[in-house]
Scaffold this active site. Structure first.
Site, PDB file in Angstrom:
ATOM      1  N   GLY A 104     -16.655  20.521  -1.197  1.00  0.00           N
ATOM      2  CA  GLY A 104     -17.900  19.951  -0.687  1.00  0.00           C
ATOM      3  C   GLY A 104     -19.072  20.868  -0.955  1.00  0.00           C
ATOM      4  O   GLY A 104     -19.130  21.982  -0.419  1.00  0.00           O
ATOM      5  N   GLY A 139     -22.399  20.339  -0.287  1.00  0.00           N
ATOM      6  CA  GLY A 139     -23.600  19.918   0.419  1.00  0.00           C
ATOM      7  C   GLY A 139     -24.399  21.129   0.840  1.00  0.00           C
ATOM      8  O   GLY A 139     -24.265  22.219   0.270  1.00  0.00           O
ATOM      9  N   VAL A 157     -24.148  23.086   3.394  1.00  0.00           N
ATOM     10  CA  VAL A 157     -23.332  24.223   3.820  1.00  0.00           C
ATOM     11  C   VAL A 157     -22.567  24.815   2.644  1.00  0.00           C
ATOM     12  O   VAL A 157     -22.586  26.028   2.413  1.00  0.00           O
ATOM     13  CB  VAL A 157     -22.359  23.813   4.935  1.00  0.00           C
ATOM     14  N   LYS A 217     -20.855  14.911  21.610  1.00  0.00           N
ATOM     15  CA  LYS A 217     -20.989  14.348  20.272  1.00  0.00           C
ATOM     16  C   LYS A 217     -21.294  12.867  20.387  1.00  0.00           C
ATOM     17  O   LYS A 217     -20.820  12.185  21.306  1.00  0.00           O
ATOM     18  CB  LYS A 217     -19.705  14.538  19.456  1.00  0.00           C
TER      19      LYS A 217
END
Length: 356
Positions: free
Chosen positions: A176, A178, A180, A82
């Site tokens: 959320g 977004g 997804v 990451k």
């Protein structure tokens, strides 16, 4: 003056850590390659406003470790990495220059790290990275759609465990909306399930309404009464206080590292709340990335991507069953299985090359 790269590792927690700085363009990033024991390390570039430099490193390490575990649990020939980019509160960086510099760092690792999208890094930013390295998620990939497909696959196992069906009285609350979260909502609404959702952005809420999502205030979504709570924003939302106030029967979402501490997972289990581990539920994007990097984006590869993502249903079901039988947190069980797989790979080929 170009970017400076400080390298450290290996150590007990990761194979390599790179701190990348260039004050002239406002770049400060940490790249962590957690494990290449099973194959090249995959992981996105996260751009976020962190509280401190230690917080950048801690997030990069936690997310890289989670990527290694995702790959191990699904049986992918890959490990985890990451990049965490510190977005300063004051002043704006030259982000194109920053992403070009990060692309050169990724290229210098010779295929041991394949980067991709994450919070703050989308298609435009990755196009800039592609100008400097070939080791990046293919442009044709859709991380949001793949992640949403994986959440829906895992949620099938959760529904099965709770004895729920595809009907309006089944309620799922999504934190959320977004790419997804909306993808998950779309799939659930199509099945006739009642979906509630919350997002801080007005445009996201509007898109949710268009799909048939009942919008809930952001400060109320974590306590709404529902069958399944789906955290699809940032991680760390499940702490001791939050767990005690939950009014759901299960949790299944895409947010990485949802548990603020291992104790939060044990408290969920103690309350009888089923928690599908996020190292499984959020694995759709890395599945797509690994398979398309190795096999291309043709019809056969795409079919294998979909089959492997849909297979998260079985992985989730098996981990939930083991956790129930052992009286443990599902996340503890998933971590144990993943870490054992990584350790076996390390023992078999401790000095093997990680490049594809």
């Amino acid at each position: 003056m170009g970017a400076t790269v400080d390298r450290s590792g290996p150590c007990t927690d990761y194979e390599q850590r790179l701190v990348v700085r260039d004050a002239s363009i406002g770049l400060h990033a940490v790249v962590v390659v957690h494990s290449t024991a099973r194959g090249p390390a995959f992981g996105g570039i996260r751009r976020w406003t962190y509280a401190s430099e230690p917080a950048v490193s801690a997030d990069a390490l936690a997310l890289a470790r989670a990527m290694s575990r995702k790959c191990a649990l699904v049986g992918l020939p890959a490990g985890g990495a990451k990049t965490a980019v510190w977005r300063s509160e004051g002043g704006e960086a030259d982000w194109d220059a920053c992403y070009r510099a990060l692309g050169r760092v990724v290229q210098s690792l010779g295929g041991h790290y394949v980067c991709g999208p994450d919070v703050g890094t989308g298609p435009r930013e990755l196009d800039v990275v592609r100008g400097e390295t070939t080791w990046v998620n293919p442009a044709a990939n859709d991380a949001g759609a793949s992640t949403a497909r994986g959440v829906l696959a895992s949620m099938r196992a959760v529904f099965e465990r709770l004895g729920l069906g595809d009907e309006a009285r089944t309620r799922v609350a999504i934190v959320g909306l977004g790419a997804v979260g909306l993808g998950v909502a779309r799939g659930l609404v199509a099945r006739g399930i009642t979906v509630l959702g919350a997002d801080v952005r007005a445009d996201a809420r509007a898109r949710g309404r268009e799909l048939g999502v009942e919008i809930v205030p952001v400060d109320a979504i974590m306590q709404v009464e529902c069958d399944v709570l789906a955290p699809c924003a940032l991680g760390g939302s499940l702490d001791e206080h939050t767990v005690q106030s939950l009014r759901c029967r299960a949790i299944c979402g895409s947010a990485n590292n949802q548990l603020a501490s291992p104790d939060a997972g044990r408290r969920l289990a103690g309350r009888g709340i089923v928690h599908a581990p996020d190292v499984i539920t959020s694995a759709g994007a890395v599945i797509e990335g690994v398979i398309t990097i190795r096999e291309g984006s043709g019809a056969a590869a795409r079919e294998r991507v979909h089959e492997t993502i849909d297979g998260l249903y079985g992985v989730t079901r098996d981990v939930l069953e083991r956790a129930h039988e052992q009286g443990r947190s599902p996340t503890e069980v998933a971590f144990e299985l993943a870490d054992e797989s990584i350790a076996r790979a390390q023992a078999q080929a401790p000095r093997s090359s990680a490049g594809p």
